[in-house]
Design an enzyme around this catalytic site. Structure first.
Site, PDB file in Angstrom:
ATOM      1  CG  ASP A 150       1.929  -2.010  -1.118  1.00  0.00           C
ATOM      2  OD1 ASP A 150       1.452  -0.964  -1.566  1.00  0.00           O
ATOM      3  OD2 ASP A 150       1.500  -2.568  -0.088  1.00  0.00           O
ATOM      4  CG  ASN A 196      -4.726  -0.741  -6.933  1.00  0.00           C
ATOM      5  OD1 ASN A 196      -3.751  -1.348  -7.377  1.00  0.00           O
ATOM      6  ND2 ASN A 196      -4.898  -0.575  -5.621  1.00  0.00           N
TER       7      ASN A 196
HETATM    8  C1  IPE Z   1      -1.416  -4.283  -4.160  1.00  0.00           C
HETATM    9  O1  IPE Z   1      -1.163  -3.120  -3.454  1.00  0.00           O
HETATM   10  C2  IPE Z   1      -1.621  -3.969  -5.600  1.00  0.00           C
HETATM   11  C3  IPE Z   1      -0.444  -3.476  -6.310  1.00  0.00           C
HETATM   12  C4  IPE Z   1       0.772  -3.403  -5.838  1.00  0.00           C
HETATM   13  C5  IPE Z   1      -0.676  -3.070  -7.663  1.00  0.00           C
HETATM   14  P1  IPE Z   1      -2.325  -2.383  -2.637  1.00  0.00           P
HETATM   15  O2  IPE Z   1      -1.683  -1.244  -1.941  1.00  0.00           O
HETATM   16  O3  IPE Z   1      -3.441  -2.063  -3.535  1.00  0.00           O
HETATM   17  O4  IPE Z   1      -2.775  -3.519  -1.630  1.00  0.00           O
HETATM   18  P2  IPE Z   1      -3.515  -3.426  -0.237  1.00  0.00           P
HETATM   19  O5  IPE Z   1      -4.730  -2.572  -0.464  1.00  0.00           O
HETATM   20  O6  IPE Z   1      -2.564  -2.774   0.709  1.00  0.00           O
HETATM   21  O7  IPE Z   1      -3.816  -4.824   0.128  1.00  0.00           O
HETATM   22  C1  IPE Z   2       1.725   0.607  -4.816  1.00  0.00           C
HETATM   23  O1  IPE Z   2       1.863   1.658  -3.929  1.00  0.00           O
HETATM   24  C2  IPE Z   2       1.223   1.063  -6.163  1.00  0.00           C
HETATM   25  C3  IPE Z   2      -0.178   0.697  -6.454  1.00  0.00           C
HETATM   26  C4  IPE Z   2      -0.941  -0.039  -5.701  1.00  0.00           C
HETATM   27  C5  IPE Z   2      -0.728   1.186  -7.682  1.00  0.00           C
HETATM   28  P1  IPE Z   2       0.642   2.203  -3.059  1.00  0.00           P
HETATM   29  O2  IPE Z   2       0.030   3.339  -3.802  1.00  0.00           O
HETATM   30  O3  IPE Z   2      -0.267   1.119  -2.677  1.00  0.00           O
HETATM   31  O4  IPE Z   2       1.426   2.743  -1.802  1.00  0.00           O
HETATM   32  P2  IPE Z   2       0.958   2.654  -0.280  1.00  0.00           P
HETATM   33  O5  IPE Z   2       0.651   1.242   0.020  1.00  0.00           O
HETATM   34  O6  IPE Z   2      -0.219   3.550  -0.147  1.00  0.00           O
HETATM   35  O7  IPE Z   2       2.157   3.162   0.467  1.00  0.00           O
HETATM   36 MG    MG Z   3      -0.376  -0.132  -1.070  1.00  0.00          MG
END
Ligand code: IPE
Ligand code: IPE
Ligand code: MG
Length: 247
Positions: free
Chosen positions: A19, A67
């Site tokens: 993340d 996602n």
């Molecule tokens: C969790 O990250 C899913 C992945 C890393 C693929 P998110 O960014 O989607 O999670 P939330 O929304 O902060 O809980």
């Molecule tokens: C994790 O990074 C990747 C996916 C969930 C696909 P994020 O895209 O969630 O990054 P933040 O949480 O917005 O920084």
């Molecule tokens: Mg995230």
């Protein structure tokens, strides 16, 4: 490369919630997609490090069921990156004897991405040094519901008795069938939540949360997490005294 670090005990299975790509990019005035691009380099480095150190199973949360609800352009970019990653890594996976398997509801993936995934799964099927599980379109509640449904069907068709459903047969009905539960769950970017990841499987996993954003999570940060794990005492409900007697 620095000498191989000695980590004892080594987790057999490490699961990672990757993340923080978006925040990493925003901090630099870049687009979120740029963040995902750099995140891909972290994936490469962590896979290589895990293989080098001798981790047997590595599960990477790449894309959750939730996602799918992100802006279409971001979803499309993530799918393109996934396809490119699979294309570029196959040769290395063969050289390092890494098996790749995907977990999640793959039916929603664009056909070209699914083809690429199947191709890499098939090509690496017999590799035995390390297994990388890529969680894409993955949601743990959905996985559990699917498992319950498939067991219910077996009972209905008289193939098993309801009493035969136990923890082991339930585990075997999940996407992760045959893979031991994670010993260590890592989450980058400082969020203390599980976000629908491996709810059943992490019942007794050690959890490590780091503020490092995923694109900055490289070999050094990974080793730090493993060293942290090595210092933990896993009690499984027992007392410290009992564990000392058993040792
Ligand atoms: C969790 O990250 C899913 C992945 C890393 C693929 P998110 O960014 O989607 O999670 P939330 O929304 O902060 O809980
Ligand atoms: C994790 O990074 C990747 C996916 C969930 C696909 P994020 O895209 O969630 O990054 P933040 O949480 O917005 O920084
Ligand atoms: Mg995230």
């Amino acid at each position: 490369m620095d000498p191989r670090p000695s980590i004892d005990p080594l987790p057999r299975h490490v699961a990672i919630i990757m993340d923080g790509n978006g925040r990493w990019a925003t901090q630099r005035g870049l687009s979120r997609v740029q963040g995902h691009r750099h995140g891909k380099d972290s994936v490469r480095e962590v896979v290589e490090t895990a293989r080098e150190i001798g981790i047997e199973y590595l599960t990477l949360y790449a894309f959750s069921t939730e996602n799918w609800g992100r802006p279409r352009r971001e979803v499309e970019a993530l799918m393109r990156l996934l396809k490119r990653y699979l294309r570029s890594e196959l040769r290395k996976m063969m050289r390092y004897e890494i098996r790749l398997r995907a977990i999640g509801n793959l039916r929603k993936l664009p056909p070209d991405v699914l083809d690429e995934l199947r191709r890499v799964e098939a090509g690496t099927r017999h590799n035995r040094r390390m297994t990388v599980q890529l969680a894409v379109g993955y949601g743990s509640r959905e996985e559990i519901v699917r498992a319950a449904r498939s067991l219910a069907r077996k009972v209905r068709d008289g193939r098993i008795k309801a009493e035969q459903i136990d923890e082991s047969s339930f585990s075997d009905a999940l996407f992760t069938a045959g893979i031991p539960d994670p010993d260590l769950l890592i989450r980058s970017s400082g969020e203390w939540r599980v976000s629908n990841f491996l709810l059943w499987q992490i019942a007794y996993s050690e959890i490590y949360v780091t503020d490092t954003l995923w694109p900055d999570f490289r070999r050094e940060q990974f080793i730090e997490a493993l060293q942290h794990y090595a210092r933990r005492e896993r009690r499984y409900g027992k007392t410290a005294e009992q564990l000392a007697e058993e040792a």
